[in-house]
Enzyme design. Structure first.
Site, mmCIF file in Angstrom:
data_model
loop_
_atom_site.group_PDB
_atom_site.id
_atom_site.type_symbol
_atom_site.label_atom_id
_atom_site.label_comp_id
_atom_site.label_asym_id
_atom_site.label_seq_id
_atom_site.Cartn_x
_atom_site.Cartn_y
_atom_site.Cartn_z
ATOM 1 N N TYR A 252 -10.666 15.365 -4.612
ATOM 2 C CA TYR A 252 -9.687 14.980 -5.659
ATOM 3 C C TYR A 252 -9.070 16.012 -6.488
ATOM 4 O O TYR A 252 -8.059 16.217 -6.639
ATOM 5 C CB TYR A 252 -10.646 14.200 -6.800
ATOM 6 C CG TYR A 252 -9.779 13.652 -7.949
ATOM 7 C CD1 TYR A 252 -9.062 12.454 -7.682
ATOM 8 C CD2 TYR A 252 -9.683 14.186 -9.264
ATOM 9 C CE1 TYR A 252 -8.268 12.015 -8.957
ATOM 10 C CE2 TYR A 252 -8.826 13.564 -10.347
ATOM 11 C CZ TYR A 252 -8.376 12.438 -9.878
ATOM 12 O OH TYR A 252 -7.388 11.688 -11.035
ATOM 13 N N SER B 14 -2.940 15.810 -13.184
ATOM 14 C CA SER B 14 -4.246 15.750 -14.004
ATOM 15 C C SER B 14 -4.588 17.116 -14.589
ATOM 16 O O SER B 14 -4.092 17.946 -14.283
ATOM 17 C CB SER B 14 -5.311 15.152 -12.946
ATOM 18 O OG SER B 14 -6.532 15.424 -13.624
ATOM 19 N N LYS C 111 -5.278 16.899 -6.665
ATOM 20 C CA LYS C 111 -4.340 17.251 -7.957
ATOM 21 C C LYS C 111 -3.831 18.542 -7.932
ATOM 22 O O LYS C 111 -2.736 18.663 -8.226
ATOM 23 C CB LYS C 111 -5.249 16.693 -8.912
ATOM 24 C CG LYS C 111 -5.459 15.487 -9.096
ATOM 25 C CD LYS C 111 -4.436 14.579 -9.426
ATOM 26 C CE LYS C 111 -4.729 12.827 -9.315
ATOM 27 N NZ LYS C 111 -3.561 12.293 -9.324
ATOM 28 N N ASP D 155 0.899 -1.192 0.037
ATOM 29 C CA ASP D 155 0.000 -0.041 0.237
ATOM 30 C C ASP D 155 0.870 1.352 -0.011
ATOM 31 O O ASP D 155 1.895 1.333 0.775
ATOM 32 C CB ASP D 155 -0.893 0.008 1.312
ATOM 33 C CG ASP D 155 -2.098 1.003 1.192
ATOM 34 O OD1 ASP D 155 -1.960 2.164 0.863
ATOM 35 O OD2 ASP D 155 -3.161 0.553 1.450
HETATM 36 N N1 LIG Z 1 -8.209 7.971 -15.655
HETATM 37 C C1 LIG Z 1 -8.251 9.285 -15.779
HETATM 38 O O1 LIG Z 1 -9.253 9.902 -16.394
HETATM 39 C C2 LIG Z 1 -7.082 10.254 -15.015
HETATM 40 C C3 LIG Z 1 -6.983 11.461 -15.520
HETATM 41 C C4 LIG Z 1 -5.894 12.175 -14.795
HETATM 42 C C5 LIG Z 1 -5.244 11.648 -13.640
HETATM 43 N N2 LIG Z 1 -5.280 10.183 -13.498
HETATM 44 C C6 LIG Z 1 -4.572 9.627 -12.352
HETATM 45 O O2 LIG Z 1 -3.952 8.860 -13.023
HETATM 46 C C7 LIG Z 1 -3.439 7.942 -11.938
HETATM 47 C C8 LIG Z 1 -3.626 6.341 -12.275
HETATM 48 O O3 LIG Z 1 -4.733 6.086 -12.384
HETATM 49 P P1 LIG Z 1 -5.590 5.411 -13.481
HETATM 50 O O4 LIG Z 1 -6.688 6.023 -14.046
HETATM 51 O O5 LIG Z 1 -4.390 4.667 -14.414
HETATM 52 O O6 LIG Z 1 -6.457 4.153 -12.461
HETATM 53 P P2 LIG Z 1 -6.041 2.670 -12.415
HETATM 54 O O7 LIG Z 1 -7.246 2.386 -11.215
HETATM 55 O O8 LIG Z 1 -6.188 1.951 -13.531
HETATM 56 O O9 LIG Z 1 -4.565 2.642 -11.687
HETATM 57 C C9 LIG Z 1 -4.458 3.051 -10.343
HETATM 58 C C10 LIG Z 1 -3.587 1.812 -9.861
HETATM 59 O O10 LIG Z 1 -3.229 2.241 -8.482
HETATM 60 C C11 LIG Z 1 -3.442 1.137 -7.459
HETATM 61 N N3 LIG Z 1 -3.752 1.750 -6.140
HETATM 62 C C12 LIG Z 1 -4.559 2.482 -5.753
HETATM 63 N N4 LIG Z 1 -4.548 2.659 -4.502
HETATM 64 C C13 LIG Z 1 -3.537 2.090 -3.908
HETATM 65 C C14 LIG Z 1 -2.752 2.002 -2.861
HETATM 66 N N5 LIG Z 1 -3.283 2.619 -1.733
HETATM 67 N N6 LIG Z 1 -1.491 1.241 -2.556
HETATM 68 C C15 LIG Z 1 -1.062 0.715 -3.799
HETATM 69 N N7 LIG Z 1 -1.522 0.802 -5.016
HETATM 70 C C16 LIG Z 1 -2.865 1.486 -5.154
HETATM 71 C C17 LIG Z 1 -4.650 0.379 -8.044
HETATM 72 O O11 LIG Z 1 -4.553 -1.042 -7.588
HETATM 73 C C18 LIG Z 1 -4.330 0.584 -9.503
HETATM 74 O O12 LIG Z 1 -3.527 -0.514 -10.038
HETATM 75 C C19 LIG Z 1 -3.979 8.245 -10.526
HETATM 76 O O13 LIG Z 1 -3.015 9.240 -9.847
HETATM 77 C C20 LIG Z 1 -5.062 9.258 -11.212
HETATM 78 O O14 LIG Z 1 -5.605 10.298 -10.241
HETATM 79 C C21 LIG Z 1 -6.148 9.482 -13.883
#
Ligand SMILES: NC(=O)c1ccc[n+]([C@@H]2O[C@H](COP(=O)([O-])OP(=O)(O)OC[C@H]3O[C@@H](n4cnc5c(N)ncnc54)[C@H](O)[C@@H]3O)[C@@H](O)[C@H]2O)c1
Length: 265
Positions: free
Chosen positions: A158, A145, A162, A62
């Site tokens: 959120y 983001s 960010k 984690d």
């Molecule tokens: N998807 C979008 O539209 C978007 C846009 C901008 C930014 N983001 C950012 O991108 C990053 C990745 O997100 P994503 O969209 O790929 O989502 P995702 O859920 O596909 O990937 C996130 C990963 O983080 C892991 N995770 C979450 N909490 C955790 C913890 N406490 N300890 C260990 N692992 C943990 C999850 O298991 C997952 O594999 C995030 O910071 C998110 O805020 C996403």
């Protein structure tokens, strides 16, 4: 032809899925010696490792715990001889909940959980990796983001978290100069399985549950008229992680949002 990250070693958090996984896959194509992939999803990490068994080391843990990051850095040194690139990326979402959608108790619990994953998880990663990065004149590329600069992409928690990454990138860029560059990539709406918080009972809820609806909504709101995929952003991570190609860049976040940040109405 040699890739842009030849002989480098990377550590990526949230690497089992979504953006993190896409970044790991692209870094491998760009020639990294190895990647330490951190996530709490053991099955996802095992599947990622299968794609390049000798070059991916999975650390199940984690990101809220410093010990997860300390162990991951140790693994980078033990398996690959050091660390050059850190990508703090693991995060959770608030499904755009406004302040008035919380009781005081729910706000306290959700704020603690979201901030400790989306912010403390990033800072712990940097704290654990700092000495190794300094030793090899490495760099950091954080996942920010479009919500780092604009309201409405998330809810109050959120968006606050960010936005705080902007401060984190700028402050750490100063604190870690001249040895380590610190930058970020700011994706727009991207189809992933991004999840919510346990505090709101949203640990299994995902933004990607209805892909067609998600893509249609993002496309309609985006000047370039498409919802991004994780692969659309990985080139910026490679650019910012490459000392050869972005040697003079630090303290910056490059938006990769289909133009959302460029429009006024
Ligand atoms: N998807 C979008 O539209 C978007 C846009 C901008 C930014 N983001 C950012 O991108 C990053 C990745 O997100 P994503 O969209 O790929 O989502 P995702 O859920 O596909 O990937 C996130 C990963 O983080 C892991 N995770 C979450 N909490 C955790 C913890 N406490 N300890 C260990 N692992 C943990 C999850 O298991 C997952 O594999 C995030 O910071 C998110 O805020 C996403």
């Amino acid at each position: 032809m040699a890739g842009w990250l030849q002989d480098r070693v990377a550590l990526v958090t949230g690497a089992a899925d979504g953006l993190g996984r896409a970044v790991v896959t692209r870094f491998l194509r760009e020639g990294v010696t190895g990647v330490v992939a951190v996530d709490r999803d053991a099955d996802g990490l095992a599947a990622l490792k299968q794609t390049a068994p000798d070059r991916v080391v999975g650390v199940v843990g984690d990101v809220r715990a410093f010990s997860t990051h300390a162990h991951a850095v140790e693994q980078a040194c033990a398996h690959f001889g050091g660390l050059d690139i850190l990508v703090p990326n693991a995060g959770v979402f608030d499904f755009r909940r406004p302040l008035h959608g919380y009781t005081a108790q729910a706000l306290e619990a959700t704020m603690d959980e979201l901030m400790s994953i989306n912010l403390r998880g990033y800072l712990f990663a940097v704290l654990a990796a700092r000495k190794s990065l300094v030793a090899r004149r490495g760099n950091i590329v954080m996942t920010a983001s479009v919500a780092s600069f604009h309201a409405g992409g998330g809810g109050i928690l959120y968006t606050m978290a960010k936005h705080a990454i902007v401060g984190m990138v700028r402050q750490l860029a100063l604190e870690m100069s001249p040895e380590v560059r610190v930058n970020g990539v700011g994706p727009g709406g991207t189809l992933t399985r991004l999840r919510g918080t346990e505090a709101l009972g949203h640990g299994a809820r995902s933004i990607g549950v209805d892909a067609a609806l998600f893509n249609a909504r993002i496309a309609a709101a985006t000047p370039l008229a498409f919802a991004q995929t994780p692969d659309d952003h990985t080139g910026l991570y490679v650019l910012l992680a490459s000392n050869k190609n972005s040697r003079a860049v630090t303290g910056q976040i490059y938006l990769s949002d289909g133009g959302i940040g460029a429009r006024s109405i």
